[in-house]
Design an enzyme around this catalytic site. Structure first.
Site, mmCIF file in Angstrom:
data_model
loop_
_atom_site.group_PDB
_atom_site.id
_atom_site.type_symbol
_atom_site.label_atom_id
_atom_site.label_comp_id
_atom_site.label_asym_id
_atom_site.label_seq_id
_atom_site.Cartn_x
_atom_site.Cartn_y
_atom_site.Cartn_z
ATOM 1 C CE1 TYR A 1 123.438 130.909 29.432
ATOM 2 C CE2 TYR A 1 121.769 132.592 30.001
ATOM 3 C CZ TYR A 1 122.717 131.767 30.309
ATOM 4 O OH TYR A 1 123.163 131.783 31.569
ATOM 5 C CD GLU B 1 121.807 132.816 34.382
ATOM 6 O OE1 GLU B 1 121.392 133.535 33.368
ATOM 7 O OE2 GLU B 1 122.870 132.194 34.297
#
Length: 388
Positions: free
Chosen positions: A98, A140
């Site tokens: 990310y 996640e």
């Protein structure tokens, strides 16, 4: 929740940013892959990159998330996030990636929008990004934990116990785990990623829905796609994989799974979209369920209908439509629900091409199925949810 200051800036700039998102995401992917080509090896689907579908899905997801933050500031868009999170975990996305995405995405925003990206604008959209990223990272982590896998580490080897040609362009592989460690359980409707090494040495991943109820063995049913590179993995599997070979599979993922209520079910599919429906039917048969199930399927012709015998055997109450060579009791032409009795209080699951699912959903709503009870699975990037 988006801060009041950032919300005002995002509201004012969303039309401009939204109109430029396709150009921004195109620049983002081009720059990131130029600098970090290793990301195309085993993480990103180069078929979706070539078609532009991944770019459109990313752009739509960002716009949809920002819009939801503004319109529903006290709610989290879990439907959008869960679909993305399951796709990410299926390919092994990790938290640190990310940070990489942030670097290149905001570089692309600055490059495309130029002087319009003031420090205030950059800070506001930075807040949007990290709210979305933070929610996905948390989601996640839970999905990895539920799958019994560490972050990004979902892979194991499976042996092909049998290969069955379903139609001229569809093949099923029955797989058993290699080694003594029991595999994580699979829910009817979930998919796995298959990781293969292409002839040029690059690893590529594709997701395939499990077409059986799971248990000790798993079955994937693969439709060959002749487009290159979109169909490079399916073509390789068709051409080279035989009984006795081994494949690398992820744990099962996917949030569109069979609910455990006793409400009547309506399973609606077209083409290779039959795979999750067969898994659900197989599960209901294996568990001795007494639920009423109405199965509706559309295909080109009977000989092109993959898993046709399985569907007919597992779904006593079914209607099949064929564009060619239909013979009674099957129906000719496109699926038409006129004259089909949809059970009251039904829960519906859809899978097939996006235009087909839009038409089927509209028909189900007209028949009285509640919008909240219509669930769908998309093969590839979810352009429906991303479009709002």
């Amino acid at each position: 929740m988006l801060s009041a200051e950032s919300a005002a800036v995002v509201r004012a700039t969303l039309p401009v940013v939204g109109a430029s998102l396709d150009a921004i995401t195109e620049r983002f992917y081009a720059t990131m892959f130029a600098d970090r080509p290793e990301l195309l090896d085993g993480l990103f689907n180069r078929g979706n990159q070539a078609s532009g579908e991944q770019r459109k899905a990313l752009a739509g997801s960002i716009a949809a998330f920002a819009t939801m933050l503004l319109e529903h500031p006290d709610e989290r868009p879990d439907d959008l996030l869960a679909r993305i999170a399951h796709k990410h975990t299926a390919v092994g996305v990790t938290d640190d990636q990310y940070v990489i995405v942030h670097k290149y995405l905001f570089g692309a925003i600055a490059e495309v929008l130029g002087d319009a990206v003031t420090p205030e604008v950059a800070a506001a959209w930075d807040e949007v990004y990290w709210l979305m990223a933070g929610a996905l990272i948390a989601m996640e982590a839970r999905i990895y934990a539920d799958a019994g896998a560490r972050e990004g580490g979902t892979w194991r080897r499976w042996r092909v116990a049998a290969r069955r040609d379903e139609t001229p362009d569809v093949v099923s592989f029955l797989l058993t785990p290699v080694g003594d460690e029991p595999p994580p359980p699979a829910l009817p409707g979930q998919y796995v990623s298959v990781q293969v090494v292409m002839p040029d040495g690059v690893r590529q991943l594709r997701q395939y829905t499990l077409s059986n109820a799971g248990g000790g063995a798993r079955r994937i049913t693969v439709k060959r796609v002749d487009d290159d590179p979109a169909g490079e993995v399916s073509t390789l599997l068709h051409a080279t994989v035989r009984a006795g070979d081994e494949l690398t599979l992820s744990a099962p993922f996917g949030d569109v799974t069979l609910d455990d209520s006793q409400a009547p079910l309506v399973l609606v599919s077209a083409g290779i979209g039959c795979t999750p429906m067969v898994a659900m039917l197989d599960h209901l048969a294996a568990t001795g369920s007494g639920r009423r199930v109405l199965t509706l399927h559309a295909d080109r012709s009977p000989d092109r209908h993959a898993l046709r015998e399985d569907m007919a055997r597992l779904a006593p109450e079914h209607h099949f439509w064929y564009e060619q060579d239909a013979e009674s009791p099957d129906r000719g032409g496109l699926m038409d629900l006129d004259g089909v009795e949809i059970p009251a209080g039904a829960v519906a699951y859809l899978c097939g091409p996006l235009p087909f699912m839009r038409e089927a959903r509209a028909a189900l709503l007209r028949a009285g199925v509640a919008a909240r009870d219509v669930h769908y699975e998309v093969f590839g990037p979810d352009l429906w949810l991303a479009a709002g």
